[in-house]
Structures are given as structure tokens and as C-alpha cells.
Motif scaffolding. Structure first.
Motif, PDB file in Angstrom:
ATOM      1  N   ALA A  11       0.829  -1.200   0.000  1.00 27.08           N
ATOM      2  CA  ALA A  11       0.000   0.000   0.000  1.00 27.08           C
ATOM      3  C   ALA A  11       0.870   1.259   0.000  1.00 27.08           C
ATOM      4  CB  ALA A  11      -0.929  -0.008   1.211  1.00 27.08           C
ATOM      5  N   LYS A  12       1.935   1.227   0.775  1.00 22.42           N
ATOM      6  CA  LYS A  12       2.859   2.357   0.822  1.00 22.42           C
ATOM      7  C   LYS A  12       3.562   2.537  -0.525  1.00 22.42           C
ATOM      8  CE  LYS A  12       6.901   4.042   3.403  1.00 22.42           C
ATOM      9  NZ  LYS A  12       7.838   3.724   4.517  1.00 22.42           N
ATOM     10  N   ALA A  13       3.951   1.407  -1.150  1.00 24.65           N
ATOM     11  CA  ALA A  13       4.624   1.471  -2.444  1.00 24.65           C
ATOM     12  C   ALA A  13       3.691   2.027  -3.513  1.00 24.65           C
ATOM     13  CB  ALA A  13       5.123   0.084  -2.839  1.00 24.65           C
ATOM     14  N   ARG A  14       2.417   1.631  -3.479  1.00 26.78           N
ATOM     15  CA  ARG A  14       1.443   2.134  -4.444  1.00 26.78           C
ATOM     16  C   ARG A  14       1.348   3.660  -4.358  1.00 26.78           C
ATOM     17  NH1 ARG A  14      -3.720   0.238  -6.665  1.00 26.78           N
ATOM     18  NH2 ARG A  14      -3.791  -1.590  -5.307  1.00 26.78           N
ATOM     19  N   ALA A  15       1.361   4.160  -3.122  1.00 29.00           N
ATOM     20  CA  ALA A  15       1.227   5.608  -2.922  1.00 29.00           C
ATOM     21  C   ALA A  15       2.525   6.360  -3.210  1.00 29.00           C
ATOM     22  CB  ALA A  15       0.779   5.888  -1.486  1.00 29.00           C
ATOM     23  N   GLY A  16       3.678   5.686  -2.986  1.00 28.77           N
ATOM     24  CA  GLY A  16       4.957   6.381  -3.085  1.00 28.77           C
ATOM     25  C   GLY A  16       5.505   6.548  -4.483  1.00 28.77           C
ATOM     26  N   GLY A  17       5.107   5.696  -5.416  1.00 26.55           N
ATOM     27  CA  GLY A  17       5.562   5.843  -6.797  1.00 26.55           C
ATOM     28  C   GLY A  17       6.916   5.224  -7.071  1.00 26.55           C
ATOM     29  N   ALA A  18       7.496   5.637  -8.181  1.00 31.47           N
ATOM     30  CA  ALA A  18       8.707   4.999  -8.719  1.00 31.47           C
ATOM     31  C   ALA A  18       9.897   5.101  -7.770  1.00 31.47           C
ATOM     32  CB  ALA A  18       9.068   5.628 -10.065  1.00 31.47           C
ATOM     33  N   VAL A  19      10.759   4.092  -7.857  1.00 29.10           N
ATOM     34  CA  VAL A  19      11.990   4.075  -7.079  1.00 29.10           C
ATOM     35  C   VAL A  19      12.876   5.260  -7.480  1.00 29.10           C
ATOM     36  CG1 VAL A  19      13.105   2.529  -8.755  1.00 29.10           C
ATOM     37  CG2 VAL A  19      13.960   2.629  -6.413  1.00 29.10           C
ATOM     38  N   LYS A  20      13.565   5.847  -6.501  1.00 28.40           N
ATOM     39  CA  LYS A  20      14.448   6.993  -6.751  1.00 28.40           C
ATOM     40  C   LYS A  20      15.903   6.560  -6.571  1.00 28.40           C
ATOM     41  CE  LYS A  20      10.974   9.931  -7.107  1.00 28.40           C
ATOM     42  NZ  LYS A  20       9.853   9.047  -6.770  1.00 28.40           N
ATOM     43  N   ARG A  21      16.777   7.043  -7.442  1.00 32.24           N
ATOM     44  CA  ARG A  21      18.166   6.595  -7.436  1.00 32.24           C
ATOM     45  C   ARG A  21      18.953   7.169  -6.257  1.00 32.24           C
ATOM     46  NH1 ARG A  21      21.287   7.391 -12.950  1.00 32.24           N
ATOM     47  NH2 ARG A  21      21.407   9.546 -12.267  1.00 32.24           N
ATOM     48  N   GLU A  22      18.700   8.429  -5.871  1.00 33.33           N
ATOM     49  CA  GLU A  22      19.539   9.084  -4.864  1.00 33.33           C
ATOM     50  C   GLU A  22      19.510   8.387  -3.504  1.00 33.33           C
ATOM     51  OE1 GLU A  22      17.432  10.573  -6.869  1.00 33.33           O
ATOM     52  OE2 GLU A  22      18.752  11.754  -8.166  1.00 33.33           O
ATOM     53  N   PRO A  23      18.335   8.075  -2.941  1.00 39.06           N
ATOM     54  CA  PRO A  23      18.366   7.361  -1.644  1.00 39.06           C
ATOM     55  C   PRO A  23      18.992   5.984  -1.740  1.00 39.06           C
ATOM     56  CG  PRO A  23      16.112   7.557  -2.484  1.00 39.06           C
ATOM     57  CD  PRO A  23      16.961   8.443  -3.320  1.00 39.06           C
ATOM     58  N   LEU A  24      18.870   5.330  -2.890  1.00 35.60           N
ATOM     59  CA  LEU A  24      19.506   4.024  -3.066  1.00 35.60           C
ATOM     60  C   LEU A  24      21.023   4.146  -3.056  1.00 35.60           C
ATOM     61  CD1 LEU A  24      17.218   2.525  -5.846  1.00 35.60           C
ATOM     62  CD2 LEU A  24      17.409   1.698  -3.488  1.00 35.60           C
ATOM     63  N   GLU A  25      21.542   5.209  -3.673  1.00 34.68           N
ATOM     64  CA  GLU A  25      22.989   5.425  -3.672  1.00 34.68           C
ATOM     65  C   GLU A  25      23.497   5.650  -2.258  1.00 34.68           C
ATOM     66  OE1 GLU A  25      23.450   8.662  -6.368  1.00 34.68           O
ATOM     67  OE2 GLU A  25      23.271   7.420  -8.157  1.00 34.68           O
ATOM     68  N   ARG A  26      22.746   6.421  -1.473  1.00 39.18           N
ATOM     69  CA  ARG A  26      23.151   6.654  -0.084  1.00 39.18           C
ATOM     70  C   ARG A  26      23.075   5.360   0.728  1.00 39.18           C
ATOM     71  NH1 ARG A  26      19.867  11.316  -0.952  1.00 39.18           N
ATOM     72  NH2 ARG A  26      18.163  10.388   0.245  1.00 39.18           N
ATOM     73  N   ALA A  27      22.023   4.577   0.494  1.00 40.88           N
ATOM     74  CA  ALA A  27      21.879   3.316   1.221  1.00 40.88           C
ATOM     75  C   ALA A  27      22.978   2.328   0.855  1.00 40.88           C
ATOM     76  CB  ALA A  27      20.505   2.700   0.930  1.00 40.88           C
ATOM     77  N   ALA A  28      23.358   2.291  -0.412  1.00 39.94           N
ATOM     78  CA  ALA A  28      24.421   1.388  -0.851  1.00 39.94           C
ATOM     79  C   ALA A  28      25.730   1.718  -0.147  1.00 39.94           C
ATOM     80  CB  ALA A  28      24.592   1.465  -2.365  1.00 39.94           C
ATOM     81  N   ALA A  29      26.030   3.012  -0.051  1.00 38.08           N
ATOM     82  CA  ALA A  29      27.268   3.434   0.607  1.00 38.08           C
ATOM     83  C   ALA A  29      27.225   3.126   2.103  1.00 38.08           C
ATOM     84  CB  ALA A  29      27.496   4.921   0.374  1.00 38.08           C
ATOM     85  N   ALA A  30      26.070   3.366   2.727  1.00 38.56           N
ATOM     86  CA  ALA A  30      25.966   3.182   4.176  1.00 38.56           C
ATOM     87  C   ALA A  30      25.945   1.713   4.582  1.00 38.56           C
ATOM     88  CB  ALA A  30      24.698   3.880   4.685  1.00 38.56           C
ATOM     89  N   SER A  31      25.459   0.835   3.706  1.00 36.05           N
ATOM     90  CA  SER A  31      25.301  -0.571   4.077  1.00 36.05           C
ATOM     91  C   SER A  31      26.531  -1.411   3.775  1.00 36.05           C
ATOM     92  CB  SER A  31      24.095  -1.170   3.343  1.00 36.05           C
ATOM     93  OG  SER A  31      24.294  -1.138   1.944  1.00 36.05           O
ATOM     94  N   GLY A  32      27.579  -0.790   3.212  1.00 35.30           N
ATOM     95  CA  GLY A  32      28.800  -1.533   2.930  1.00 35.30           C
ATOM     96  C   GLY A  32      28.654  -2.551   1.825  1.00 35.30           C
ATOM     97  N   GLN A  33      27.754  -2.297   0.870  1.00 37.29           N
ATOM     98  CA  GLN A  33      27.532  -3.246  -0.221  1.00 37.29           C
ATOM     99  C   GLN A  33      28.682  -3.254  -1.226  1.00 37.29           C
ATOM    100  OE1 GLN A  33      24.938  -5.364  -0.840  1.00 37.29           O
ATOM    101  NE2 GLN A  33      23.834  -4.872   1.027  1.00 37.29           N
ATOM    102  N   GLY A  34      29.535  -2.227  -1.189  1.00 31.02           N
ATOM    103  CA  GLY A  34      30.636  -2.161  -2.145  1.00 31.02           C
ATOM    104  C   GLY A  34      30.191  -1.543  -3.456  1.00 31.02           C
ATOM    105  N   PRO A  35      31.124  -1.299  -4.362  1.00 28.38           N
ATOM    106  CA  PRO A  35      30.777  -0.668  -5.637  1.00 28.38           C
ATOM    107  C   PRO A  35      29.953  -1.598  -6.524  1.00 28.38           C
ATOM    108  CG  PRO A  35      33.068  -1.362  -5.665  1.00 28.38           C
ATOM    109  CD  PRO A  35      32.569  -1.574  -4.266  1.00 28.38           C
ATOM    110  N   ARG A  36      29.249  -1.002  -7.467  1.00 30.05           N
ATOM    111  CA  ARG A  36      28.475  -1.790  -8.423  1.00 30.05           C
ATOM    112  C   ARG A  36      29.392  -2.657  -9.288  1.00 30.05           C
ATOM    113  NH1 ARG A  36      25.673   3.221 -11.197  1.00 30.05           N
ATOM    114  NH2 ARG A  36      27.581   4.174 -10.351  1.00 30.05           N
TER     115      ARG A  36
END
Length: 259
Positions: free
Chosen positions: A122-147
């Protein structure tokens, strides 16, 4: 999308039993939240190819997948012309969870419960398309390493360029030219952000060019119009291009010869 239309869902998980379990839970929710599983994939590459060909409202994406983790997949997915919303599914990965919460990214913990899934959809339906900027911040913070890949949009589809195959990156106007041994691609990212993400793989030659460290094969002296020695250029493996090195960067680039 009409509020009464079934929510079109795509599943991305490398474990088939997990996908089957998710479909069962979605089926249990169908009366209160009409939904339709329009496709599924066992890895990120397959998911990107399929999702570029069909309308999808929400992608349910496993975090821990081989070849391409879920966060990287979602970063590539954000480049689609009609990008869906994304909800991540994960085992108890504390670093990823903290990164998601800080960046307001929704996630589900395995085993997935119907009530929590319903709220997330329900939240996803209301929130719309995925955004790149928060994903980039999350990738850096979670230690996932470079793409492992860079994603380039071509004719409405996503083309994945393996980072290991890139020879150099060159900034030109608002794009970055990505050069492999076979061809060039145009990427809509900044050279500075690429340098930060791939700092161990690329070295800067001058203000607008990064070269793969592993592709440097040697150096050649360049000459000016009077035939005098004017500087140095790198000789690269896989391409005929000989790229100039600025005086400021020469010491760092020269060190590759003895590295």
C-alpha cells in the motif's frame, strides 16, 4: 494506475522456494489488496531485461543475490523510463536495515508476514517509482561495495556494462563516455561520483578522464607543435586511444608502472 486495478508485481529472488512462498502470501492478500504477479526472475540481469518489456507497479527484490545484489539491481531499475516502486526483502542484515531506515526505503524481513506485506505494498502504491539518490546513499551506508555494472538506457531498455570491461571514463558535457574494448556508451552520471565509488579501480588522468588501473600498459612521451617533449600519455590495453596525463596527475599515474 487506477486504485481499483490489481497491483502489478514482479518478484526478483534467486531462490525459487522464496518466490513461491511470496506468491502464496500475495494470493492470501488478493481479497483485500488485488494484485497480479506479472513476472519473476532469479537474478538482477534477467529481471532488468524482463521488466523493461512490461508494466510493473512494484518490484519485490531480495537483497542477497549472486552476481548483482538487490540494491544494485534497484539502482539500475531506477533508470527505466517507467520505473516501478521497490520493496526489498531481506534476512536480518543489520547494516542494510539501518541504511534503509535512514533513507526511508521500505523493506520486509523474512519470513514475510501477510500484514506487513500488505502495508508495504500500500505504501509502495502511494509512493511511486523508485528513486536513485536514496539508493545510492543506502548502498554506501550498508557496505555493499561498488556496483559490478553500470547501466545505460538505450531505446527504452537498460544495457548493463560490466565494470571489469571498462577501459576509461571521459566526461563530455552532461554525459560520461564509457569506453570498453568493443564500443562506447553514454552514461548520465557525474565523473566525480564514479571516481568516488570506484576509487580502487580507476585513476584520474586529468580533470575529465578516469582510466582503469588494470588497463594501463605503459606511457609515451607526447610532443608539442615544435617537436619538443610536452608531456605524457598512457598506452591502454584493448583500445588504440592514447590519453594525455596532466602534470598534476602524472606522479599518481606513473606510480602504476611500479605498482
Amino acid at each position: 494506475m487506477s486504485a481499483s486495478a490489481p497491483l502489478r508485481i514482479f518478484l526478483v529472488d534467486d531462490e525459487q522456494p522464496a518466490r513461491e512462498r511470496m506468491k502464496e502470501v500475495l494470493g492470501d492478500l488478493a481479497a483485500e489488496l488485488p494484485n497480479l504477479v506479472v513476472g519473476e526472475a532469479a537474478n538482477g540481469q534477467e529481471g532488468l531485461l524482463l521488466m523493461a518489456t512490461m508494466p510493473v507497479d512494484v518490484a519485490l527484490v531480495d537483497i542477497n543475490m549472486p552476481q548483482m545484489n538487490g540494491i544494485e539491481f534497484a539502482r539500475h531499475l531506477a533508470n527505466l523510463e517507467r520505473a516501478p516502486a521497490v520493496v526489498f526483502v531481506t534476512a536480518h542484515d543489520q547494516y542494510a536495515i539501518e541504511a534503509f531506515e535512514v533513507n526511508a526505503i521500505d523493506y520486509l524481513l523474512k519470513p514475510v508476514r501477510a500484514a506487513r506485506l500488505s502495508a508495504a505494498l500500500a505504501k509502495a502504491r502511494a509512493g511511486g517509482a523508485v528513486k536513485r539518490e536514496p539508493l545510492e546513499r543506502a548502498a554506501a551506508a550498508s557496505g555493499q561495495g561498488p556496483r559490478r555494472f553500470l547501466s545505460v538506457s538505450e531505446r527504452g531498455r537498460i544495457h548493463l556494462v560490466p565494470v571489469a570491461e571498462i577501459v576509461f571514463l571521459k566526461a563530455e558535457l552532461k554525459y560520461v563516455t564509457v569506453r570498453t574494448a568493443d564500443r562506447e556508451f553514454l552514461l548520465e552520471e557525474s565523473l566525480a561520483s564514479l571516481e568516488e565509488e570506484f576509487t580502487g579501480l580507476f585513476v584520474r588522468l586529468h580533470r575529465s578522464c578516469l582510466v582503469a588501473r588494470a588497463r594501463v600498459r605503459g606511457f609515451e612521451r607526447t610532443v608539442d607543435g615544435d617537436g619538443e617533449g610536452a608531456g605524457w600519455a598512457v598506452v591502454l590495453d584493448g583500445v588504440a586511444d592514447k590519453l594525455p596525463v596532466s602534470r598534476r596527475q602524472w606522479a599518481a599515474v606513473k606510480a602504476l608502472a611500479s605498482g
